[in-house]
Design a protein around this motif. Structure first.
Motif, PDB file in Angstrom:
ATOM      1  N   MET A  69      51.693 -19.397  52.308  1.00 28.25           N
ATOM      2  CA  MET A  69      50.764 -19.013  51.255  1.00 28.25           C
ATOM      3  C   MET A  69      49.412 -19.647  51.533  1.00 28.25           C
ATOM      4  N   GLN A  70      48.364 -18.876  51.412  1.00 24.66           N
ATOM      5  CA  GLN A  70      47.016 -19.389  51.622  1.00 24.66           C
ATOM      6  C   GLN A  70      46.128 -19.004  50.446  1.00 24.66           C
ATOM      7  N   PRO A  71      46.194 -19.783  49.359  1.00 24.67           N
ATOM      8  CA  PRO A  71      45.343 -19.465  48.214  1.00 24.67           C
ATOM      9  C   PRO A  71      43.877 -19.689  48.548  1.00 24.67           C
ATOM     10  N   SER A  72      43.017 -18.901  47.924  1.00 21.68           N
ATOM     11  CA  SER A  72      41.577 -19.066  48.146  1.00 21.68           C
ATOM     12  C   SER A  72      41.010 -20.189  47.280  1.00 21.68           C
ATOM     13  N   HIS A  73      41.626 -20.409  46.109  1.00 19.70           N
ATOM     14  CA  HIS A  73      41.172 -21.474  45.218  1.00 19.70           C
ATOM     15  C   HIS A  73      42.147 -21.615  44.051  1.00 19.70           C
ATOM     16  N   ILE A  74      41.965 -22.677  43.272  1.00 17.21           N
ATOM     17  CA  ILE A  74      42.720 -22.793  42.027  1.00 17.21           C
ATOM     18  C   ILE A  74      42.084 -21.815  41.063  1.00 17.21           C
ATOM     19  N   GLU A  75      42.852 -20.834  40.628  1.00 19.53           N
ATOM     20  CA  GLU A  75      42.342 -19.806  39.729  1.00 19.53           C
ATOM     21  C   GLU A  75      42.147 -20.399  38.340  1.00 19.53           C
ATOM     22  N   HIS A  76      43.183 -21.068  37.838  1.00 19.24           N
ATOM     23  CA  HIS A  76      43.059 -21.734  36.545  1.00 19.24           C
ATOM     24  C   HIS A  76      44.171 -22.757  36.348  1.00 19.24           C
ATOM     25  N   ILE A  77      43.957 -23.595  35.357  1.00 10.90           N
ATOM     26  CA  ILE A  77      44.975 -24.525  34.895  1.00 10.90           C
ATOM     27  C   ILE A  77      45.315 -24.100  33.472  1.00 10.90           C
ATOM     28  N   GLY A  78      46.602 -23.836  33.209  1.00  9.85           N
ATOM     29  CA  GLY A  78      47.045 -23.388  31.894  1.00  9.85           C
ATOM     30  C   GLY A  78      47.471 -24.560  31.031  1.00  9.85           C
ATOM     31  N   ILE A  79      46.915 -24.620  29.827  1.00 10.16           N
ATOM     32  CA  ILE A  79      47.215 -25.699  28.895  1.00 10.16           C
ATOM     33  C   ILE A  79      47.761 -25.101  27.605  1.00 10.16           C
ATOM     34  N   ALA A  80      48.987 -25.472  27.254  1.00 15.60           N
ATOM     35  CA  ALA A  80      49.623 -24.984  26.031  1.00 15.60           C
ATOM     36  C   ALA A  80      49.068 -25.751  24.835  1.00 15.60           C
ATOM     37  N   VAL A  81      48.672 -25.012  23.806  1.00 10.90           N
ATOM     38  CA  VAL A  81      48.137 -25.622  22.582  1.00 10.90           C
ATOM     39  C   VAL A  81      48.770 -24.956  21.362  1.00 10.90           C
ATOM     40  N   LYS A  82      48.805 -25.685  20.264  1.00 14.55           N
ATOM     41  CA  LYS A  82      49.355 -25.121  19.033  1.00 14.55           C
ATOM     42  C   LYS A  82      48.372 -24.165  18.375  1.00 14.55           C
ATOM     43  N   SER A  83      47.076 -24.453  18.498  1.00 13.59           N
ATOM     44  CA  SER A  83      46.057 -23.643  17.822  1.00 13.59           C
ATOM     45  C   SER A  83      44.786 -23.565  18.651  1.00 13.59           C
ATOM     46  N   LEU A  84      44.414 -22.365  19.048  1.00 14.22           N
ATOM     47  CA  LEU A  84      43.148 -22.185  19.760  1.00 14.22           C
ATOM     48  C   LEU A  84      41.983 -22.620  18.882  1.00 14.22           C
ATOM     49  N   ASP A  85      42.033 -22.250  17.598  1.00 10.96           N
ATOM     50  CA  ASP A  85      40.926 -22.589  16.696  1.00 10.96           C
ATOM     51  C   ASP A  85      40.698 -24.085  16.614  1.00 10.96           C
ATOM     52  N   ALA A  86      41.765 -24.866  16.667  1.00 12.89           N
ATOM     53  CA  ALA A  86      41.640 -26.321  16.587  1.00 12.89           C
ATOM     54  C   ALA A  86      41.166 -26.940  17.902  1.00 12.89           C
ATOM     55  N   VAL A  87      41.525 -26.327  19.028  1.00 13.37           N
ATOM     56  CA  VAL A  87      41.293 -26.949  20.333  1.00 13.37           C
ATOM     57  C   VAL A  87      40.001 -26.478  21.007  1.00 13.37           C
ATOM     58  N   ILE A  88      39.588 -25.234  20.788  1.00 10.85           N
ATOM     59  CA  ILE A  88      38.385 -24.704  21.446  1.00 10.85           C
ATOM     60  C   ILE A  88      37.162 -25.592  21.229  1.00 10.85           C
ATOM     61  N   PRO A  89      36.874 -26.056  19.995  1.00  5.04           N
ATOM     62  CA  PRO A  89      35.686 -26.909  19.818  1.00  5.04           C
ATOM     63  C   PRO A  89      35.723 -28.185  20.666  1.00  5.04           C
ATOM     64  N   TYR A  90      36.897 -28.770  20.822  1.00  3.68           N
ATOM     65  CA  TYR A  90      37.019 -29.964  21.662  1.00  3.68           C
ATOM     66  C   TYR A  90      36.606 -29.650  23.094  1.00  3.68           C
ATOM     67  N   TYR A  91      37.152 -28.573  23.677  1.00  2.63           N
ATOM     68  CA  TYR A  91      36.835 -28.240  25.066  1.00  2.63           C
ATOM     69  C   TYR A  91      35.377 -27.819  25.218  1.00  2.63           C
ATOM     70  N   GLU A  92      34.830 -27.116  24.232  1.00  8.25           N
ATOM     71  CA  GLU A  92      33.417 -26.746  24.317  1.00  8.25           C
ATOM     72  C   GLU A  92      32.537 -27.997  24.374  1.00  8.25           C
ATOM     73  N   LYS A  93      32.869 -28.978  23.544  1.00  8.84           N
ATOM     74  CA  LYS A  93      32.077 -30.219  23.528  1.00  8.84           C
ATOM     75  C   LYS A  93      32.306 -31.027  24.805  1.00  8.84           C
ATOM     76  N   MET A  94      33.582 -31.180  25.201  1.00  9.74           N
ATOM     77  CA  MET A  94      33.900 -31.988  26.375  1.00  9.74           C
ATOM     78  C   MET A  94      33.326 -31.378  27.654  1.00  9.74           C
ATOM     79  N   LEU A  95      33.423 -30.059  27.798  1.00  7.13           N
ATOM     80  CA  LEU A  95      32.987 -29.400  29.029  1.00  7.13           C
ATOM     81  C   LEU A  95      31.516 -29.002  29.002  1.00  7.13           C
ATOM     82  N   GLY A  96      30.915 -29.004  27.814  1.00  7.94           N
ATOM     83  CA  GLY A  96      29.509 -28.625  27.703  1.00  7.94           C
ATOM     84  C   GLY A  96      29.280 -27.155  27.976  1.00  7.94           C
ATOM     85  N   THR A  97      30.287 -26.329  27.681  1.00 11.33           N
ATOM     86  CA  THR A  97      30.173 -24.885  27.885  1.00 11.33           C
ATOM     87  C   THR A  97      30.963 -24.175  26.796  1.00 11.33           C
TER      88      THR A  97
END
Length: 137
Positions: A1-29
């Motif tokens: 197997m020769q992947p070109s890159h890491i496509e994504h990392i999947g993170i299981a969460v209980k609530s997108l609404d609760a977690v999205i603001p954290y990642y937006e602030k932490m990642l600055g995007t």
């Protein structure tokens, strides 16, 4: 197997609404996409960091794979996904090499990608997803 890159990392969460603001602030995007994938009983939210994405996964059914994951292990990293070309050929080769496949054939995933999972029993405990963009052929 020769992947070109890491496509994504999947993170299981209980609530997108609760977690999205954290990642937006932490990642600055901002989260650039929220999508439901009914076949997988999941809602996803994506962030792009360079060429790699963070995929947040919220279960839409407690009996779905993410619901069961959270019940058993709690929130956290659920899988790593690699971008590949020739996904079906990659699966055939991996099966010949003794890797246990969850998906023997590609199926549709979020963002229109073709995806397939490798069983963590064959990948030293890491649920591994292979992704192919059908528009890059």
């Amino acid at each position: 197997m020769q992947p070109s890159h890491i496509e994504h990392i999947g993170i299981a969460v209980k609530s997108l609404d609760a977690v999205i603001p954290y990642y937006e602030k932490m990642l600055g995007t901002k989260c650039y996409s929220i999508e439901e994938v009914p076949e997988q009983k999941v809602r996803t939210a994506f962030f792009k960091i360079g060429q790699t994405k963070i995929e947040l996964l919220e279960s839409t059914d407690p009996e779905g794979p993410i619901g069961k994951f959270i019940e058993k292990k709690g929130e956290g990293v659920q899988h790593i996904a690699f971008a590949v070309e020739g996904l079906q050929d990659q699966l055939n080769t991996l099966a010949e090499e003794g890797i246990q496949l969850i998906d023997k054939q590609p199926r549709k995933g979020a963002e229109g990608l073709n995806i397939a999972f490798l069983h963590p029993k064959s990948t030293f405990g890491v649920l591994t997803e292979l992704c192919e963009d059908p528009n890059k052929k």
